[in-house]
Design a protein around this motif. Structure first.
Motif, short mmCIF file in Angstrom:
data_model
loop_
_atom_site.label_atom_id
_atom_site.label_comp_id
_atom_site.label_asym_id
_atom_site.label_seq_id
_atom_site.Cartn_x
_atom_site.Cartn_y
_atom_site.Cartn_z
N SER A 13 0.67 -0.85 -0.21
CA SER A 13 0.47 0.08 0.08
C SER A 13 1.02 1.47 0.02
CB SER A 13 -0.29 -0.38 1.27
OG SER A 13 -1.24 1.11 1.38
N SER A 14 0.81 2.64 -0.76
CA SER A 14 0.95 3.49 -0.14
C SER A 14 1.30 4.40 1.16
CB SER A 14 0.51 4.52 -0.98
OG SER A 14 -0.64 4.79 -0.66
N SER A 15 0.99 3.51 2.00
CA SER A 15 0.65 4.20 3.46
C SER A 15 1.87 3.63 3.96
CB SER A 15 -0.51 3.29 3.75
OG SER A 15 -0.95 1.65 4.21
N ASP A 16 2.60 2.68 3.35
CA ASP A 16 3.85 1.52 3.65
C ASP A 16 5.28 2.63 2.93
OD1 ASP A 16 2.46 -0.19 4.46
OD2 ASP A 16 3.09 -1.27 2.57
N LEU A 17 4.82 3.77 2.30
CA LEU A 17 6.05 4.39 1.99
C LEU A 17 7.12 5.36 2.66
CD1 LEU A 17 4.50 6.37 -1.40
CD2 LEU A 17 6.54 4.78 -1.58
N ASP A 18 6.06 5.22 3.88
CA ASP A 18 7.21 6.19 5.15
C ASP A 18 8.41 5.58 5.67
OD1 ASP A 18 7.98 8.52 6.53
OD2 ASP A 18 7.29 7.36 8.62
N VAL A 19 7.47 4.01 5.20
CA VAL A 19 8.43 3.17 6.16
C VAL A 19 9.99 2.46 5.24
CG1 VAL A 19 9.04 0.43 7.17
CG2 VAL A 19 7.39 2.36 7.91
#
Ligand code: RP5
Length: 159
Positions: A13-19
């Motif tokens: 998911s794009s919500s994993d980008l920060d990690v």
């Protein structure tokens, strides 16, 4: 001309980008070309399998897959390629990433995933582990890794 990617980083998911930024930082530091894609084992199952089947032909040498929750991304990819797959379990809201860890690490016999630790440390280590794999056939990369490890030591001793 842009360098052909040696590594594929896939996130669920794009919500994993920060990690996964941690992975990108290390690959950039070592000058490793990569492609980053959002592909989910559950939401885009067909596209994920298609990518895994074609990765070898694209010249990809290692695949890094980060996902959270019921994290089947790395395992699904490993089922459809002979390339080494490194899994990064993402931290999750309710189970703090234990769910991601178990679903990434507990692969059946014969289909391995090199599972890292949960979250940012795992994302960083995925890239270092990837560089270590690539350095088996790249002397310059091996030298860079030695310098990297030496700098880690120096930073600790300085404290
Ligand atoms: C997984 O579900 C992703 O890898 C992500 O870590 C988690 C949550 O995804 P979103 O609901 O934020 O898109 O597929």
């Amino acid at each position: 001309m842009a360098k052909k990617p040696q590594v594929a980083i896939l996130i669920g998911s794009s919500s994993d980008l920060d990690v996964i930024k941690e992975t990108e930082n290390i690959l950039n530091e070592f000058g490793i070309s990569y492609v980053l894609k959002v592909l989910s084992a559950h939401r885009t199952a067909d596209e994920t399998i298609k990518f895994a089947k074609n990765a070898d032909k694209l010249g990809i040498k290692v695949i890094i897959a980060g996902a959270g929750g019921s994290a089947h991304l790395a395992g699904t990819i490993a089922a459809h390629t002979t390339l080494p797959v490194i899994g990064v379990p993402m931290e999750t809201q309710h189970l703090k990433g234990i769910d991601s860890l178990f679903s990434t690490v507990q692969m059946p016999s014969g289909v391995p995933v090199g599972c890292m630790s949960i979250g940012k440390a795992g994302a960083k280590n995925a890239a270092i582990f990837c560089v270590q794999i690539l350095s088996a056939s790249d002397k310059k990369l091996k030298e860079k890794l030695k310098v990297y490890k030496d700098n880690l030591k120096k930073a600790v001793l300085k404290k």
